[in-house]
Scaffold this motif. Structure first.
Motif, PDB file in Angstrom:
ATOM      1  N   HIS A  95     -56.624  29.991   8.609  1.00 40.08           N
ATOM      2  CA  HIS A  95     -57.530  28.876   8.871  1.00 40.08           C
ATOM      3  C   HIS A  95     -58.990  29.303   8.804  1.00 40.08           C
ATOM      4  CE1 HIS A  95     -58.518  24.913  10.123  1.00 40.08           C
ATOM      5  NE2 HIS A  95     -57.259  24.615  10.360  1.00 40.08           N
ATOM      6  N   PRO A  96     -59.814  28.578   8.062  1.00 43.90           N
ATOM      7  CA  PRO A  96     -61.230  28.940   8.001  1.00 43.90           C
ATOM      8  C   PRO A  96     -62.008  28.512   9.247  1.00 43.90           C
ATOM      9  CG  PRO A  96     -60.790  27.047   6.600  1.00 43.90           C
ATOM     10  CD  PRO A  96     -59.477  27.446   7.185  1.00 43.90           C
ATOM     11  N   TYR A 136     -54.813  27.729  17.161  1.00 39.54           N
ATOM     12  CA  TYR A 136     -53.590  28.307  16.602  1.00 39.54           C
ATOM     13  C   TYR A 136     -53.327  29.689  17.207  1.00 39.54           C
ATOM     14  CZ  TYR A 136     -52.864  24.542  13.306  1.00 39.54           C
ATOM     15  OH  TYR A 136     -52.594  23.322  12.761  1.00 39.54           O
ATOM     16  N   GLY A 137     -54.406  30.407  17.524  1.00 41.80           N
ATOM     17  CA  GLY A 137     -54.240  31.712  18.171  1.00 41.80           C
ATOM     18  C   GLY A 137     -53.558  31.562  19.523  1.00 41.80           C
ATOM     19  N   ALA A 138     -53.928  30.516  20.243  1.00 37.98           N
ATOM     20  CA  ALA A 138     -53.329  30.299  21.556  1.00 37.98           C
ATOM     21  C   ALA A 138     -51.849  29.963  21.429  1.00 37.98           C
ATOM     22  CB  ALA A 138     -54.065  29.184  22.287  1.00 37.98           C
ATOM     23  N   VAL A 139     -51.514  29.077  20.488  1.00 42.19           N
ATOM     24  CA  VAL A 139     -50.106  28.687  20.396  1.00 42.19           C
ATOM     25  C   VAL A 139     -49.270  29.702  19.622  1.00 42.19           C
ATOM     26  CG1 VAL A 139     -50.415  26.227  20.756  1.00 42.19           C
ATOM     27  CG2 VAL A 139     -50.603  27.150  18.447  1.00 42.19           C
ATOM     28  N   ALA A 140     -49.909  30.547  18.803  1.00 46.24           N
ATOM     29  CA  ALA A 140     -49.145  31.567  18.060  1.00 46.24           C
ATOM     30  C   ALA A 140     -48.807  32.752  18.939  1.00 46.24           C
ATOM     31  CB  ALA A 140     -49.906  32.025  16.830  1.00 46.24           C
ATOM     32  N   GLN A 141     -49.297  32.760  20.176  1.00 44.76           N
ATOM     33  CA  GLN A 141     -48.890  33.738  21.177  1.00 44.76           C
ATOM     34  C   GLN A 141     -49.065  35.176  20.711  1.00 44.76           C
ATOM     35  OE1 GLN A 141     -48.156  32.553  24.024  1.00 44.76           O
ATOM     36  NE2 GLN A 141     -47.498  30.462  23.670  1.00 44.76           N
TER      37      GLN A 141
END
Lengths: 473, 173
Positions: free
Chosen positions: A204-205, A213-218
């Motif tokens: 993602h740019p 996404y970093g938070a949900v990608a754990q």
């Protein structure tokens, strides 16, 4: 090879004779292309079709919200519920949506255990469908209990009156089965999504989007150790979801089968309901996937071969369902039990509900026979129309089962013809709206096809990893 | 491995799993331990190549299923037979067959939640809005090999990995 086909197995000699499996995805797709094409819907601004779809879905959802609001104010009398039919279309809708949900688990868990690698094309969207369908299913009993504000009484908790729920009642089994099913499916779905969310995070740019996404990608890194535990857990989830999905619809069928109503009290119900659930669920998968592959240009991931395989499963489950109908009728006739013959034969096929009975037979037993023809299985228009017909049929199957038995019970002076009202229709339309709204939103933020799983079954990736594995074992 | 402190190591990037697996075998043969690989998907044969022991996930699922099922049954029996025994249709207070569905569902529920939690513990997963990966291509089409080294070995290891087909070699200090 071609000569061998005419030989008797005993004449073939040693060595397995296995026709080479056709590749699941086109051979020229590379890994970057998978990333790019499967996340395209996230990075691109949605097109007019998406907005149009969302508008229609939200409109339907609004209808549902309005009629539910009216029902909570006025009471359930406006649903046409009156003695002896106190379970109207709401229970039909509940069973319908729970049934739809089951195909998602079948695709993600059972086909995984059977090593059906083509499932990678559809498992993510089918699992999403499971979650959304369970949400839709949950709405109906909550309104149907009449006093929605105290729905939490269904949960056993220490209360001031020291009362507990009755654990011998199938209705309480339902509460546990459906909530376990919703929780486990949600965890399974999310677990499968983590590597792909990490992919989106890394692509993602946008700064803010990367954080989200970093938070949900754990913090997923994709190390060999991560994958090692992840794969083990994924397999275990598949292993526990398989008996779970069979148990959930068996429990749902017990709502009927455990009672003593003619037309309900039937030992064939659990397997028959499970087959019906898979049948209607696969039809819904076809409905959703046909639109999805067109809208997001995923034709070379969800290929016509995959659609054909789904059509074959539909054909098989259609015949199981037809067989169950026949057994029910035969047993009713053979038993010479007047109540059974009245419900199964007279009422459902010649009485006031004959229209629904024959509609069910046409949609579920006769129409799917078209899938004996290869050309029908590979024709998207036929597949799409059939998927709608099957879902209409499966809705009416539950309608016939529930309504016919209730409306003419043991006491003729109690009999009454049941007809749903516009409010029944409104709530069902609302649930469809909720389902499609959730699906459209999901398709904008999460890859609708599992990127990591597609990559792992690309032919060249598998072929490349294989020889080395042997070299150092 | 914490995000702040990184022990000296070399990261090599490959373009396909074949070269990665070959490099792992070669590096392990030289006696390097504590290797790890970064792959965009679960590469078949990686467990054997790195000599990973069987995952402990199955033990969690199995144990917690029985724990959950026992809890479920005990709870049903306790509420129905001790807390408030109520005669319902003359059925026994502990109606074993009728308690089975919820016993089973409780087992599955606890097993599922525990397995999910176990993956988070095993792979050290946690929400990380500020997480920066070693390389953004590792979730795309690059396959990374992580080799912990002593600082003076770094050059040799880098040269060896280049020879094994790495497209890029990096010193992580």
């Amino acid at each position: 090879m071609s000569d061998d086909v005419n030989l008797h197995p005993a004449q073939l000699g040693p060595g397995p004779v296995v026709a080479e499996e056709p590749p699941i995805y086109r051979a020229d797709i590379n890994l970057t292309q998978v990333n790019r094409e499967l996340t395209a819907a996230i990075f691109r601004r949605p097109n007019a079709w998406w907005w149009g779809g969302l508008l229609v879905a939200l409109g339907m959802l609004n209808i549902g919200v309005y009629v539910i609001w009216v029902q909570l104010h006025v009471g359930l009398g406006i649903l046409g519920l009156e003695r002896p039919v106190m379970w109207g279309t709401y229970i039909t809708d509940f069973v319908f949506w729970v049934g739809i949900a089951h195909a998602g688990t079948l695709i993600s868990a059972i086909l995984y255990l059977f090593r059906q690698r083509w499932r990678t094309a559809i498992n993510r969207s089918a699992e999403a469908m499971t979650i959304f369908a369970v949400i839709c299913a949950g709405i109906f009993p909550l309104i149907h209990i009449g006093r929605t504000l105290i729905a939490y009484w269904l949960i056993p908790y220490p209360n001031s009156r020291h009362l507990w729920v009755n654990f011998r009642s199938p209705l309480i089994w339902d509460v546990f089965a459906v909530s376990t099913y919703a929780t486990t499916s949600l965890l399974f779905w999310y677990l499968g999504m983590i590597p792909d969310l990490a992919t989106v995070r890394d692509m993602h740019p946008g700064k803010f989007a990367r954080k989200v996404y970093g938070a949900v990608a754990q913090r997923w890194k994709g190390t060999a150790r991560d994958w090692h535990h992840y794969e083990a857990a994924y397999g275990l989830f598949a292993a526990i979801c398989t008996p779970l999905v069979l148990s959930v619809h068996s429990v749902v069928s017990s709502d009927f089968a455990v009672s003593s109503m003619p037309g309900w009290h039937d030992t064939i119900f659990p397997p028959y309901f499970v087959a019906g659930a898979i049948f209607s669920g696969f039809a819904m998968v076809i409905t959703v996937v046909t639109i999805m592959r067109k809208a997001f240009s995923l034709e070379h991931y969800i290929t016509i071969d995959h659609m054909e395989l789904m059509a074959k499963i539909i054909l098989a489950t259609s015949m199981m369902v037809s067989y169950a109908y026949l057994v029910e009728i035969f047993m009713a006739w053979y038993s010479e039990n007047p109540f059974e013959t009245h419900i199964y034969i007279w009422l459902r096929f010649f009485g006031p509900y004959a229209w629904a009975g024959w509609l069910t037979v046409f949609c579920n037993c006769i129409a799917p026979l078209i899938f004996w023809f290869r050309r029908a299985r590979r024709n998207l228009v036929v597949l799409f129309i059939m998927s709608i017909i099957i879902n209409i049929g499966m809705w009416f199957e539950r309608y016939v089962i529930i309504i016919s038995s209730l409306s003419q019970d043991y006491m003729p002076s109690n009999w009454r013809y049941y007809a749903p009202t516009i409010y029944d229709v409104g709530t069902f339309v609302g649930s469809l709206g909720l389902f499609f709204t959730l699906f459209l939103v999901f398709s904008r933020f999460v890859p609708v096809i599992s990127i990591a799983e597609v990559k792992s079954v690309l032919k060249h990736q598998v072929a490349e990893a294989a020889p080395l594995e042997e070299s150092h074992v | 491995m914490s995000d702040k402190y990184r022990p000296p190591a070399v990261l090599a990037l490959f373009l396909d799993p074949q070269h990665l697996l070959r490099a792992i075998a070669a590096v392990r043969e030289k006696g390097y331990r504590g290797l790890d690989a970064y792959t965009p998907y679960a590469v078949h044969g990686m467990d054997k190549a790195l000599g990973l022991k069987m995952s402990w996930m199955p033990r969690v699922t199995k144990t917690m299923f029985f724990v959950g099922a026992t809890l479920g049954f005990t709870f049903e029996a306790w509420t129905m037979a001790w807390a408030w025994p109520l005669n319902i249709a003359g059925k026994p207070f502990i109606s074993v067959p009728a308690y089975m569905p919820i016993t089973f569902e409780s087992g599955i529920l606890i097993a599922g939640i525990s397995t999910f939690t176990a993956v988070f513990i095993a792979a050290r997963l946690r929400p990380a809005p500020n997480f920066v990966p070693l390389d953004r291509e590792l979730t795309n089409d690059h396959f990374g090999l992580y080799v912990p080294v002593r600082p003076y070995e770094s050059g040799n290891v880098q040269a060896m990995l280049k020879e094994l087909g790495a497209v890029e070699v990096r010193d992580l200090a």
